[in-house]
Write a protein that holds these residues in place. Structure first.
Motif, PDB file in Angstrom:
ATOM      1  N   UNK A  62       1.183  40.692  53.831  1.00  0.00           N
ATOM      2  CA  UNK A  62       1.385  42.065  54.293  1.00  0.00           C
ATOM      3  C   UNK A  62       1.494  42.106  55.809  1.00  0.00           C
ATOM      4  N   UNK A  63       2.375  42.975  56.290  1.00  0.00           N
ATOM      5  CA  UNK A  63       2.511  43.221  57.720  1.00  0.00           C
ATOM      6  C   UNK A  63       1.348  44.085  58.177  1.00  0.00           C
ATOM      7  N   UNK A  64       0.409  43.507  58.918  1.00  0.00           N
ATOM      8  CA  UNK A  64      -0.801  44.212  59.329  1.00  0.00           C
ATOM      9  C   UNK A  64      -0.537  45.309  60.346  1.00  0.00           C
ATOM     10  N   UNK A  65       0.585  45.250  61.037  1.00  0.00           N
ATOM     11  CA  UNK A  65       0.866  46.212  62.104  1.00  0.00           C
ATOM     12  C   UNK A  65       1.585  47.461  61.600  1.00  0.00           C
ATOM     13  N   UNK A  66       2.161  47.408  60.423  1.00  0.00           N
ATOM     14  CA  UNK A  66       2.966  48.532  59.947  1.00  0.00           C
ATOM     15  C   UNK A  66       2.123  49.796  59.808  1.00  0.00           C
ATOM     16  N   UNK A  80       2.985  46.852  75.501  1.00  0.00           N
ATOM     17  CA  UNK A  80       2.951  47.596  74.227  1.00  0.00           C
ATOM     18  C   UNK A  80       1.778  47.053  73.415  1.00  0.00           C
ATOM     19  N   UNK A  81       0.953  47.961  72.810  1.00  0.00           N
ATOM     20  CA  UNK A  81      -0.277  47.551  72.135  1.00  0.00           C
ATOM     21  C   UNK A  81      -0.376  48.211  70.774  1.00  0.00           C
ATOM     22  N   UNK A  82      -0.851  47.449  69.792  1.00  0.00           N
ATOM     23  CA  UNK A  82      -1.099  47.994  68.462  1.00  0.00           C
ATOM     24  C   UNK A  82      -2.544  47.715  68.064  1.00  0.00           C
ATOM     25  N   UNK A  83      -3.167  48.711  67.410  1.00  0.00           N
ATOM     26  CA  UNK A  83      -4.521  48.571  66.877  1.00  0.00           C
ATOM     27  C   UNK A  83      -4.409  48.276  65.386  1.00  0.00           C
ATOM     28  N   UNK A  84      -4.829  47.087  64.967  1.00  0.00           N
ATOM     29  CA  UNK A  84      -4.729  46.690  63.559  1.00  0.00           C
ATOM     30  C   UNK A  84      -5.814  47.318  62.685  1.00  0.00           C
ATOM     31  N   UNK A  91      -7.399  32.151  66.272  1.00  0.00           N
ATOM     32  CA  UNK A  91      -7.206  33.465  66.890  1.00  0.00           C
ATOM     33  C   UNK A  91      -7.783  34.559  66.002  1.00  0.00           C
ATOM     34  N   UNK A  92      -8.583  35.430  66.589  1.00  0.00           N
ATOM     35  CA  UNK A  92      -9.178  36.550  65.866  1.00  0.00           C
ATOM     36  C   UNK A  92      -9.106  37.771  66.771  1.00  0.00           C
ATOM     37  N   UNK A  93      -8.404  38.783  66.331  1.00  0.00           N
ATOM     38  CA  UNK A  93      -8.202  39.939  67.196  1.00  0.00           C
ATOM     39  C   UNK A  93      -7.982  41.199  66.365  1.00  0.00           C
ATOM     40  N   UNK A  94      -8.228  42.324  66.999  1.00  0.00           N
ATOM     41  CA  UNK A  94      -7.929  43.635  66.394  1.00  0.00           C
ATOM     42  C   UNK A  94      -6.775  44.303  67.118  1.00  0.00           C
ATOM     43  N   UNK A  95      -6.740  44.150  68.424  1.00  0.00           N
ATOM     44  CA  UNK A  95      -5.702  44.788  69.249  1.00  0.00           C
ATOM     45  C   UNK A  95      -4.750  43.701  69.745  1.00  0.00           C
ATOM     46  N   UNK A  96      -3.452  43.882  69.477  1.00  0.00           N
ATOM     47  CA  UNK A  96      -2.413  42.948  69.912  1.00  0.00           C
ATOM     48  C   UNK A  96      -1.618  43.614  71.019  1.00  0.00           C
ATOM     49  N   UNK A  97      -1.493  42.922  72.143  1.00  0.00           N
ATOM     50  CA  UNK A  97      -0.743  43.471  73.284  1.00  0.00           C
ATOM     51  C   UNK A  97       0.364  42.510  73.681  1.00  0.00           C
TER      52      UNK A  97
END
Length: 719
Positions: free
Chosen positions: A581-585, A623-627, A691-697
């Motif tokens: 699954x695309x986690x950012x969608x 540009x930033x996304x919150x997963x 790598x472990x993250x919630x916010x991707x920038x």
């Protein structure tokens, strides 16, 4: 009842009890609900030869409107037998019969049949409001009361037996009714002006004449039944008093209808029974429609079978509405319809409203410095228990609200305006000490649930300070706290603090965040949470993020729902993420800047033809996304629109990550990535193992095809 009486819920009982003395410490807090003169016993906890229905939360079913979402159905000859909880000489029964039917229930005390019967009818039930989106036939229940003619003691048995029709019994209220009060000295009796206590004659003019003669004094309504054929007006500087709501009964669907009054009106201790069998919003079928004027009061009343109990407009400054029962209204129980100042609505019991049980609606002018306190509300069947639509410095304190149905939460704090001019929420909104039981419902218009306590930026952003303290939420079928922009515009809900909440056995999540905004939670405890702690999926996609700040002391709800493309279902638990699954969608996205309509949300909307474009001619841009939760992301797929019109270009960028949204570290160092329509204008960025993250920038420093950062889709995957 005395202000020392409070409400407790236990083992099928809704009972008036005297609380133990509270210590004088900051932790001390009043018990929620009204002090009631009766004790309620649920039919499903009684003995029966019939059958139990429910529990059911499905809109349009009888059980969903019942107290406790359960009831007992008896056919002819079957009975339900209650054990009397305390000394009583009267009973009120909530029941339902099939549409178009009427009949009676035989009444037995300790096996002996009484000469009296209890009349049941569908006359006031089965309401249709087709003009309200999402409404179905509703209002299946009704209430009927009976003086038993004798005292029964705790442990005695009172049974109700059907005599020919199917009856569904929901709850019985047992009460010790005190003797009728005597006429106050100096008061003017309506019978002295020709009122007919038999109910046969028209007493309208007699009431008018008594009111006119008693200016500055009191009008006395002796025991009896009085029929009024038109409403009263010009009521001011007078007290209207009865011998008690079980003795003095006025039959009219429109008692007072007046646009204004000089005030000083005090109405107390009688009943008004209407004949409202449908909801017609253009008709003033209300106990009070308009204004009683400043410094007035309504107390000790029994109001039933009206459209609205009190629909209050104009000057009602410092009005006190207390110790009343409002039952079986086809719309609101009470509505402060703008311009209410210093109004106190407290210690009332409301059951089976066809709209909001208690509402403040700041139309034309704001309601200010007004409060709903220590009320007990049960079974509003088409809206909220308490709704605050706009207003300034409003308080909702120590209320007990149970069994809300379609289109309703237990408490709604909202900027839904309905009409203009409207005054949005302002100042400080205090929501303190409330208990919500089985509150919240599936909204058929949204096709997703409404929480037990809802903060709703429906038509505009919430800029007021909203303080929610000492809340207990039990058995919500869906979520506990909901943050939403119900009009679908994505207006923010900000400045909200939730402190000291206990959430038990909530069906889905503790926090349901569906719009941008922010809230701080501290000392909030969740137990037996059905799916996950938090659903954080603002709508519309890309409108912004909802920031939930952990103020400390929270426990039992740390997980986040993992898939914004689906709604959590009651009790299903949080599913393991699909590795494909695309986690950012659909997740909240932000950026340092945007050009025109090319906003950050376009890069997570699932459409490769829409895109984000940063401000032009300025680098770097990010540009930033919150997963939504920390994820072991291993791969990013970056896209531009696939059209050949998008010529090949290289964007120089780095990938940064964060677990808290404030501190970022570099995950992939800056380098150039070639986007070419010949290969689908797609590039893949592999993230290091671990790598472990919630916010991707994504930080963009150059673009050979256009002087801005550009992405049509940013996709994040676990593998």
């Amino acid at each position: 009842m005395s202000g020392l009486m409070v409400v407790a819920l236990s083992a099928g009982l809704l009972t008036a009890t005297t609380p133990a003395a509270h210590a004088t410490t900051p932790a001390a807090h009043a018990t929620a609900g009204a002090g009631l003169p009766f004790t309620s016993v649920e039919a499903e906890s009684a003995t029966t030869t019939g059958s139990r229905i429910g529990p059911d939360y499905t809109q349009g079913t009888l059980a969903s409107e019942a107290s406790g979402r359960q009831a007992v159905r008896i056919a002819s000859g079957q009975r339900v037998e209650f054990t009397v909880p305390s000394t009583a000489n009267a009973v009120n029964v909530a029941y339902s019969v099939l549409d178009g039917q009427s009949g009676t229930l035989d009444v037995y005390v300790n096996g002996t049949k009484l000469a009296k019967t209890l009349t049941v009818t569908s006359k006031y039930s089965y309401i249709d409001t087709g003009w309200i989106p999402g409404a179905k036939t509703h209002h299946f229940l009704d209430n009927a009361r009976l003086l038993l003619g004798q005292n029964v003691q705790a442990g005695d048995k009172v049974a109700f037996q059907s005599t020919g029709i199917q009856v569904t019994v929901d709850v019985a209220d047992f009460e010790q009714v005190t003797a009728a009060t005597a006429q106050p000295a100096g008061s003017i009796s309506v019978t002295s002006k020709g009122a007919d206590p038999s109910g046969n004659g028209d007493s309208t003019q007699a009431f008018r004449d008594a009111i006119a003669a008693a200016q500055g004094g009191a009008v006395w309504i002796p025991p009896g039944d009085y029929r009024l054929t038109s409403s009263l007006s010009g009521v001011q500087n007078v007290t209207l008093q009865g011998a008690g709501s079980w003795y003095s009964v006025v039959h009219t669907s429109r008692f007072i209808d007046q646009a204004g009054s000089s005030g000083g009106v005090h109405i107390r201790d009688f009943a008004v029974f209407g004949e409202v069998t449908e909801r017609v919003d253009s008709s003033p079928d209300n106990f009070v429609n308009g204004s009683l004027g400043p410094n007035s009061s309504v107390s000790g009343m029994w109001l039933q079978h009206l459209k609205v109990g009190l629909w209050l407009t104009g000057d009602n400054d410092n009005l006190v509405v207390e110790n009343n029962r409002i039952l079986d209204t086809t719309a609101d129980g009470l509505n402060l319809n703008g311009n209410a100042r210093g109004v106190r609505v407290r210690n009332n019991f409301l059951r089976n409203q066809g709209d909001d049980s208690l509402a403040m609606w700041s139309l034309y002018a704001p309601d200010t410095d007004s409060s709903f306190e220590n009320n007990t509300i049960s079974q509003p069947n088409l809206a909220n228990g308490i709704a605050i639509y706009g207003g300034t410095d409003i308080a909702v304190r120590n209320n007990l609200i149970s069994d809300t149905n379609a289109l309703g939460s237990g408490i709604a704090i909202s900027n839904q305006k309905f009409l203009d001019p409207f005054s949005p929420l302002a100042g400080t909104i205090t929501v303190d000490g409330n208990t919500l039981v089985r509150a919240g419902a599936m909204n058929p218009n949204w096709n997703h649930p409404m929480g037990a306590l809802r903060i709703d930026s429906y038509d505009s952003a919430i800029n007021a300070t909203v303080n929610i303290t000492d809340t207990t939420i039990t058995d919500s079928p869906y979520s506990a706290f909901e943050f939403v922009s119900g009009g679908g515009h994505g207006y923010p809900t900000g400045n909200v603090t939730v402190t000291g909440a206990t959430v038990r056995n909530t069906g889905t999540v503790v926090v349901q965040a569906e719009t941008q905004g922010a809230a701080t939670f501290r000392d909030v405890t969740g137990t037996s949470v059905g799916a996950a702690g938090v659903y954080n999926c603002p709508y519309p996609t890309g409108s912004g993020s909802f920031t939930l700040t952990d103020g400390g002391g929270n426990s039992g709800w740390s997980s986040t729902w993992s898939d914004c493309s689906t709604w959590p279902q009651p009790g299903q638990g949080n599913p393991d993420p699909d590795p494909t699954r695309n986690l950012a969608k659909g997740r909240p996205a932000t950026a340092t800047g945007s050009q025109d309509v090319y906003t950050p949300g376009n890069a997570v909307d699932g459409d490769a033809n829409s895109y984000w474009e940063s401000a032009n001619n300025v680098f770097p841009q990010s540009w930033t996304v919150d997963l939504g939760s920390t994820q072991a992301v291993r791969r990013l797929v970056l896209k531009l629109p696939p059209s050949a019109a998008w010529g090949a270009r290289t964007q120089t960028l780095s990938v940064l990550g964060s677990t808290d949204g404030s501190t970022y570290s570099t995950v992939v160092a800056s380098q150039g990535y070639r986007f070419d329509p010949a290969t689908g204008n797609t590039v893949t960025v592999t993230l290091p193992a671990g790598t472990s993250l919630r916010h991707v920038r994504l930080s963009v420093t150059a673009n050979t095809g256009w002087p801005a950062g550009q992405f049509s889709e940013v996709e994040a995957y676990l593998s």
